[in-house]
Design a protein around this motif. Structure first.
Motif, mmCIF file in Angstrom:
data_model
loop_
_atom_site.group_PDB
_atom_site.id
_atom_site.type_symbol
_atom_site.label_atom_id
_atom_site.label_comp_id
_atom_site.label_asym_id
_atom_site.label_seq_id
_atom_site.Cartn_x
_atom_site.Cartn_y
_atom_site.Cartn_z
ATOM 1 N N ASN A 16 49.416 52.255 28.371
ATOM 2 C CA ASN A 16 48.206 51.692 27.759
ATOM 3 C C ASN A 16 48.077 50.198 28.078
ATOM 4 O O ASN A 16 46.976 49.687 28.304
ATOM 5 C CB ASN A 16 48.233 51.902 26.242
ATOM 6 C CG ASN A 16 48.048 53.355 25.867
ATOM 7 O OD1 ASN A 16 47.557 54.145 26.668
ATOM 8 N ND2 ASN A 16 48.446 53.729 24.673
ATOM 9 N N THR A 17 49.197 49.486 28.086
ATOM 10 C CA THR A 17 49.167 48.062 28.426
ATOM 11 C C THR A 17 48.713 47.857 29.869
ATOM 12 O O THR A 17 47.921 46.966 30.174
ATOM 13 C CB THR A 17 50.555 47.440 28.215
ATOM 14 O OG1 THR A 17 50.952 47.614 26.851
ATOM 15 C CG2 THR A 17 50.523 45.935 28.521
ATOM 16 N N CYS A 18 49.190 48.740 30.779
ATOM 17 C CA CYS A 18 48.756 48.654 32.177
ATOM 18 C C CYS A 18 47.252 48.885 32.302
ATOM 19 O O CYS A 18 46.569 48.257 33.115
ATOM 20 C CB CYS A 18 49.517 49.671 33.037
ATOM 21 S SG CYS A 18 51.252 49.221 33.312
ATOM 22 N N THR A 19 46.717 49.810 31.473
ATOM 23 C CA THR A 19 45.283 50.070 31.492
ATOM 24 C C THR A 19 44.498 48.826 31.074
ATOM 25 O O THR A 19 43.476 48.476 31.673
ATOM 26 C CB THR A 19 44.945 51.240 30.558
ATOM 27 O OG1 THR A 19 45.633 52.418 31.011
ATOM 28 C CG2 THR A 19 43.447 51.521 30.546
ATOM 29 N N LEU A 20 44.974 48.114 30.034
ATOM 30 C CA LEU A 20 44.317 46.881 29.605
ATOM 31 C C LEU A 20 44.404 45.804 30.688
ATOM 32 O O LEU A 20 43.449 45.044 30.924
ATOM 33 C CB LEU A 20 44.953 46.366 28.312
ATOM 34 C CG LEU A 20 44.766 47.250 27.072
ATOM 35 C CD1 LEU A 20 45.529 46.665 25.899
ATOM 36 C CD2 LEU A 20 43.299 47.408 26.736
ATOM 37 N N LEU A 21 45.542 45.740 31.365
ATOM 38 C CA LEU A 21 45.677 44.768 32.455
ATOM 39 C C LEU A 21 44.743 45.110 33.609
ATOM 40 O O LEU A 21 44.167 44.224 34.244
ATOM 41 C CB LEU A 21 47.129 44.737 32.937
ATOM 42 C CG LEU A 21 48.148 44.173 31.940
ATOM 43 C CD1 LEU A 21 49.562 44.359 32.458
ATOM 44 C CD2 LEU A 21 47.887 42.703 31.646
ATOM 45 N N ASP A 22 44.577 46.434 33.887
ATOM 46 C CA ASP A 22 43.624 46.847 34.926
ATOM 47 C C ASP A 22 42.220 46.380 34.567
ATOM 48 O O ASP A 22 41.454 45.901 35.416
ATOM 49 C CB ASP A 22 43.629 48.378 35.087
ATOM 50 C CG ASP A 22 44.903 48.875 35.765
ATOM 51 O OD1 ASP A 22 45.630 48.036 36.346
ATOM 52 O OD2 ASP A 22 45.175 50.081 35.714
ATOM 53 N N ALA A 23 41.854 46.534 33.261
ATOM 54 C CA ALA A 23 40.520 46.110 32.823
ATOM 55 C C ALA A 23 40.365 44.601 32.971
ATOM 56 O O ALA A 23 39.323 44.108 33.417
ATOM 57 C CB ALA A 23 40.286 46.531 31.368
ATOM 58 N N GLY A 24 41.399 43.836 32.593
ATOM 59 C CA GLY A 24 41.323 42.392 32.743
ATOM 60 C C GLY A 24 41.187 41.964 34.192
ATOM 61 O O GLY A 24 40.451 41.038 34.515
ATOM 62 N N TYR A 25 41.886 42.678 35.091
ATOM 63 C CA TYR A 25 41.780 42.371 36.522
ATOM 64 C C TYR A 25 40.388 42.721 37.043
ATOM 65 O O TYR A 25 39.777 41.943 37.785
ATOM 66 C CB TYR A 25 42.850 43.165 37.270
ATOM 67 C CG TYR A 25 42.778 43.031 38.788
ATOM 68 C CD1 TYR A 25 42.945 41.807 39.419
ATOM 69 C CD2 TYR A 25 42.531 44.153 39.575
ATOM 70 C CE1 TYR A 25 42.872 41.699 40.788
ATOM 71 C CE2 TYR A 25 42.464 44.049 40.950
ATOM 72 C CZ TYR A 25 42.641 42.822 41.561
ATOM 73 O OH TYR A 25 42.566 42.711 42.918
ATOM 74 N N GLY A 26 39.869 43.901 36.647
ATOM 75 C CA GLY A 26 38.555 44.322 37.118
ATOM 76 C C GLY A 26 37.439 43.419 36.636
ATOM 77 O O GLY A 26 36.417 43.285 37.301
ATOM 78 N N GLU A 27 37.632 42.770 35.462
ATOM 79 C CA GLU A 27 36.593 41.883 34.927
ATOM 80 C C GLU A 27 36.789 40.430 35.366
ATOM 81 O O GLU A 27 36.048 39.546 34.943
ATOM 82 C CB GLU A 27 36.602 41.948 33.396
ATOM 83 C CG GLU A 27 36.197 43.328 32.861
ATOM 84 C CD GLU A 27 36.374 43.416 31.354
ATOM 85 O OE1 GLU A 27 36.986 42.485 30.776
ATOM 86 O OE2 GLU A 27 35.898 44.396 30.772
ATOM 87 N N GLY A 28 37.804 40.150 36.193
ATOM 88 C CA GLY A 28 38.002 38.795 36.692
ATOM 89 C C GLY A 28 38.796 37.889 35.765
ATOM 90 O O GLY A 28 38.889 36.685 36.004
ATOM 91 N N GLN A 29 39.400 38.462 34.676
ATOM 92 C CA GLN A 29 40.218 37.634 33.800
ATOM 93 C C GLN A 29 41.587 37.333 34.418
ATOM 94 O O GLN A 29 42.215 36.328 34.069
ATOM 95 C CB GLN A 29 40.405 38.324 32.447
ATOM 96 C CG GLN A 29 39.112 38.559 31.682
ATOM 97 C CD GLN A 29 39.371 39.174 30.324
ATOM 98 O OE1 GLN A 29 40.131 38.610 29.526
ATOM 99 N NE2 GLN A 29 38.771 40.315 30.045
#
Length: 291
Positions: A16-29
Motif C-alpha cells: 500500500n505504501t508503494c501504491t501511495l509513492l506511485d501516486a506521488g510520482y505520477g502527480e509530480g510530487q
C-alpha cells in the motif's frame, strides 16, 4: 502494548505504501530518484513508523461524505382551518333562510327547461413529434481491463492512435483506469502526465528527471505476460489474491521492466514480481507469513 511507530509492518502495508509513492510520482510530487529510493525503502521497512515516514510529506487524497436530511412537511396554518369553517357555516345559514322564504310565499313559477347542448367532442391527441435521432446509433466506448494482457494490447492500440507512437516514460495500469507520462513534443526535458479512462486526459506538464530513455510498449511479449498474470497469485504464494496493478518503466540499473503486484485484502497477504519485456523473470518477492 507497542506503539504504532514500532508495530511490525505486513507485506500489504508495504504494498500500500508503494501504491501511495506511485501516486506521488505520477502527480509530480516525487522525482525519479526519490520515487526509486523510497520504494526500495518501503519494500525493506520493518515497522509502520518507517513506512509512515516515507509518505508523510505527500499530498494524499481524502474522501468527504455529506449527509443531507430531508425537512419535514409543515402542517397547514391554523388560520386557514378557521376561515374554511366560517365559510361552511355561512353557506348553511343561507340555505336555511332560503327554504323559510319559499314556505311563506306563493309557489314559484316553474323554471324554463334549460336547452340541451350536446357535449363537445374531445380534441384528438396530437401525434408524437418525429425523433430526428431515431436512426443515429449511440457511440459507446467499451471499457477495457488494463490488468490483463488483452486489455494492455487494446490500450497500446488506443495509445498509438492518439499519439502516433508507443513510447512512455512510465505507465501504471489499475484495471478500470491507467496513469502514464510521456515526452512533451519538441521539449526533451519535459514530461506530460495523462490519466486514461477510455480516453486520455492531460495533466500539468512537469520537468523530466533522470536520463532513462522512454519505455516502448510494443516491446512487451503479451503472450508471455498473459502466462505470468494467469498464475501470479500462485507464483507469489498469495491464496485468493488478485492483481492490484501493473507498472512499466526503464530502471537506471536493470533497464526496461514490468512490475506485477498481487494482494488479498481479506487476509493481508501480498507479493510482487519484476519481469523483462520478453517475459523473463527479473525478481520474485512472494508473500511470507513472517514478513
Amino acid at each position: 502494548m507497542a506503539s504504532r511507530n514500532t508495530t511490525r509492518a505486513r507485506d500489504i502495508d508495504r504494498s500500500n505504501t508503494c501504491t501511495l509513492l506511485d501516486a506521488g510520482y505520477g502527480e509530480g510530487q516525487l522525482d525519479f530518484d526519490e520515487h526509486k529510493s523510497r520504494t526500495s525503502a518501503a519494500m525493506s521497512a520493518r515497522t509502520l513508523g518507517e513506512l509512515e515516514s516515507l509518505v508523510t510529506d505527500l499530498q494524499l487524497p481524502k474522501a468527504l461524505t455529506d449527509t443531507l436530511a430531508a425537512p419535514d412537511r409543515p402542517a397547514p396554518p391554523r388560520r386557514l382551518v378557521l376561515l374554511v369553517g366560517v365559510a361552511v357555516a355561512a353557506v348553511v345559514v343561507a340555505a336555511v333562510t332560503l327554504t323559510a322564504l319559499n314556505k311563506d310565499g306563493p309557489d314559484p313559477a316553474p323554471a324554463a327547461a334549460a336547452p340541451v347542448v350536446a357535449p363537445l367532442a374531445p380534441n384528438p391527441p396530437a401525434p408524437p413529434a418525429p425523433d430526428k435521432y431515431a436512426d443515429v446509433a449511440p457511440v459507446v466506448i467499451p471499457q477495457i481491463d488494463t490488468i490483463t494482457a488483452n486489455g494492455i494490447e487494446q490500450f497500446i492500440t488506443r495509445y498509438r492512435d492518439k499519439f502516433g507512437d508507443t513510447l512512455v516514460y512510465e505507465a501504471t495500469f489499475f484495471g478500470d483506469y491507467a496513469r502514464l507520462t510521456r515526452v512533451v513534443p519538441d521539449q526533451p526535458g519535459r514530461e506530460q502526465p495523462y490519466s486514461f479512462r477510455g480516453g486520455f486526459e492531460a495533466d500539468t506538464a512537469t520537468s523530466h528527471s533522470g536520463a532513462e530513455p522512454p519505455f516502448d510498449l510494443t516491446s512487451i511479449d503479451l503472450r508471455a505476460l498473459a502466462g505470468h498474470l494467469g498464475g501470479a497469485a500462485e507464483s507469489l504464494r498469495v491464496p485468493g489474491g488478485v492483481i492490484s496493478h501493473i507498472s512499466t518503466e526503464v530502471d537506471q540499473d536493470d533497464g526496461p521492466q514490468i512490475s506485477v503486484y498481487v494482494n488479498n485484502e481479506a487476509t493481508g497477504a501480498s507479493g510482487h514480481m519484476y519481469l523483462r519485456p520478453n517475459g523473463e523473470i527479473a525478481g520474485m518477492y512472494p508473500y511470507s507469513p513472517n514478513g
